[in-house]
Design a protein around this motif. Structure first.
Motif, PDB file in Angstrom:
ATOM      1  N   LEU A 197       7.115 -14.441 -12.052  1.00 45.20           N
ATOM      2  CA  LEU A 197       8.182 -13.805 -10.884  1.00 45.20           C
ATOM      3  C   LEU A 197       8.086 -12.342 -11.270  1.00 45.20           C
ATOM      4  N   ARG A 198       7.614 -11.290 -10.324  1.00 42.83           N
ATOM      5  CA  ARG A 198       7.698  -9.900 -10.273  1.00 42.83           C
ATOM      6  C   ARG A 198       8.255  -9.239  -9.241  1.00 42.83           C
ATOM      7  N   PRO A 199       8.673  -8.087  -9.126  1.00 45.46           N
ATOM      8  CA  PRO A 199       9.111  -7.296  -8.064  1.00 45.46           C
ATOM      9  C   PRO A 199       7.907  -7.106  -7.053  1.00 45.46           C
ATOM     10  N   TRP A 200       8.460  -7.116  -5.716  1.00 48.60           N
ATOM     11  CA  TRP A 200       7.539  -6.916  -4.736  1.00 48.60           C
ATOM     12  C   TRP A 200       7.180  -5.294  -4.699  1.00 48.60           C
ATOM     13  N   ASP A 201       6.004  -5.009  -4.290  1.00 52.11           N
ATOM     14  CA  ASP A 201       5.625  -3.598  -4.218  1.00 52.11           C
ATOM     15  C   ASP A 201       5.145  -3.241  -2.982  1.00 52.11           C
ATOM     16  N   PRO A 202       6.110  -2.432  -2.310  1.00 52.41           N
ATOM     17  CA  PRO A 202       5.861  -1.940  -0.785  1.00 52.41           C
ATOM     18  C   PRO A 202       4.487  -1.109  -0.810  1.00 52.41           C
ATOM     19  N   ALA A 203       4.099  -0.641  -1.770  1.00 52.24           N
ATOM     20  CA  ALA A 203       2.880   0.259  -1.615  1.00 52.24           C
ATOM     21  C   ALA A 203       1.709  -0.789  -1.921  1.00 52.24           C
ATOM     22  N   SER A 204       1.950  -1.939  -2.140  1.00 50.41           N
ATOM     23  CA  SER A 204       0.716  -2.925  -2.415  1.00 50.41           C
ATOM     24  C   SER A 204       0.391  -3.510  -1.147  1.00 50.41           C
ATOM     25  N   PRO A 205      -1.019  -3.250  -0.598  1.00 48.02           N
ATOM     26  CA  PRO A 205      -1.550  -3.831   0.528  1.00 48.02           C
ATOM     27  C   PRO A 205      -1.569  -5.484   0.504  1.00 48.02           C
ATOM     28  N   ALA A 206      -1.823  -5.843  -0.770  1.00 51.15           N
ATOM     29  CA  ALA A 206      -1.771  -7.309  -0.860  1.00 51.15           C
ATOM     30  C   ALA A 206      -0.443  -7.834  -0.736  1.00 51.15           C
ATOM     31  N   ASP A 207       0.648  -7.302  -1.460  1.00 50.66           N
ATOM     32  CA  ASP A 207       2.110  -7.714  -1.292  1.00 50.66           C
ATOM     33  C   ASP A 207       2.491  -7.927   0.296  1.00 50.66           C
ATOM     34  N   VAL A 208       2.060  -6.641   0.885  1.00 52.27           N
ATOM     35  CA  VAL A 208       2.455  -6.453   2.246  1.00 52.27           C
ATOM     36  C   VAL A 208       1.721  -7.708   3.374  1.00 52.27           C
ATOM     37  N   ASP A 225       4.261  -7.624  12.033  1.00 51.91           N
ATOM     38  CA  ASP A 225       3.072  -6.782  11.865  1.00 51.91           C
ATOM     39  C   ASP A 225       3.241  -6.209  10.352  1.00 51.91           C
ATOM     40  N   ARG A 226       2.187  -5.611  10.040  1.00 51.75           N
ATOM     41  CA  ARG A 226       2.002  -5.047   8.618  1.00 51.75           C
ATOM     42  C   ARG A 226       3.005  -4.112   8.441  1.00 51.75           C
ATOM     43  N   ALA A 227       2.960  -3.147   9.363  1.00 50.56           N
ATOM     44  CA  ALA A 227       4.264  -2.234   9.446  1.00 50.56           C
ATOM     45  C   ALA A 227       5.669  -2.631   9.210  1.00 50.56           C
ATOM     46  N   GLY A 228       6.095  -3.707   9.957  1.00 43.62           N
ATOM     47  CA  GLY A 228       7.364  -4.447   9.732  1.00 43.62           C
ATOM     48  C   GLY A 228       7.227  -4.909   8.238  1.00 43.62           C
ATOM     49  N   ALA A 229       6.263  -5.675   7.813  1.00 49.18           N
ATOM     50  CA  ALA A 229       6.522  -6.077   6.477  1.00 49.18           C
ATOM     51  C   ALA A 229       6.524  -5.074   5.492  1.00 49.18           C
ATOM     52  N   ARG A 230       5.741  -3.962   5.710  1.00 46.00           N
ATOM     53  CA  ARG A 230       5.953  -2.709   4.610  1.00 46.00           C
ATOM     54  C   ARG A 230       7.479  -2.463   4.623  1.00 46.00           C
TER      55      ARG A 230
END
Length: 208
Positions: free
Chosen positions: A23-34, A58-63
């Motif tokens: 388990l690792r923190p989500w990274d908003p800067a990572s396209p894969a995480d988004v 959409d991806r913007a909302g996910a980010r």
């Protein structure tokens, strides 16, 4: 309460290891995480049981959703983790300790699993791992878990992880895809003083 929040503000979330998971923190800067967040929160099964205040489309909302969670983590109000397979690093889902109230030492857990990872005990293993960290790492006394009535899979996960059923909360959750209608929810909870549930035989540990 203010002092507690100040102490936790700049402490980064740890990475948690155990039960075959990372388990690792989500990274908003990572396209894969988004992309994973977008896929998980737009999945029909997720939408059947969950109606967020701001649904992601959409991806913007996910980010933006991941940025908001990172800010909550920085303030000590929540902790959100990407669930990965410990061996391959493959994304499996999400688990979070939300609505943390340090003064009462209470938090609320929530999770979802990607379609291809279901049926493998991912939610159970992740919840066991996150709950142990919440009790020992955060010092919480009570963890709550609720799900819409009828969500039997989530109910089984709660029970396997030692979250006792405490009752039905009337009209406590939005109806599917609606903000103008409500449905009942089951409330489960586990205390730090409850017996440790019997889980997979692995060692759980945290790294900074």
């Amino acid at each position: 309460m203010a002092d507690t929040r100040k102490r936790t503000r700049f402490r980064p979330l740890p990475e948690l290891h155990g039960h075959g998971l990372h388990l690792r923190p989500w990274d908003p800067a990572s396209p894969a995480d988004v992309d994973v967040w977008l896929r998980g929160t737009t999945d029909p099964e997720f939408r059947r049981w969950n109606t967020p205040l701001r649904p992601v489309t959409d991806r913007a909302g996910a980010r933006e959703a991941l940025r908001a969670r990172a800010e909550q983590a920085a303030d000590g109000g929540a902790a959100s983790f990407r669930i990965e397979d410990a061996g391959t690093g493959t994304a499996l889902g999400h688990i979070g300790v939300n609505e943390i109230r340090p003064a009462l030492r209470v938090g609320r857990v929530g999770y979802w699993v990607l379609p291809e990872a279901r049926g493998r005990g991912v939610a159970t293993r992740a919840l066991l791992l996150a709950a142990r960290w919440a009790f020992t790492g955060l010092g919480l006394h009570r963890l709550e878990l609720d799900h819409a009535v009828g969500h039997e899979a989530s109910c089984r996960v709660a029970e396997r992880c030692g979250f006792r059923y405490e009752g039905t909360m009337r009209g406590a959750a939005f109806a599917a895809d609606r903000h103008d209608a409500f449905r009942d929810a089951h409330l489960h909870a586990r205390l730090a003083t409850d017996p440790e549930p019997r889980g997979p035989v692995t060692t759980a540990r945290a790294t900074p």
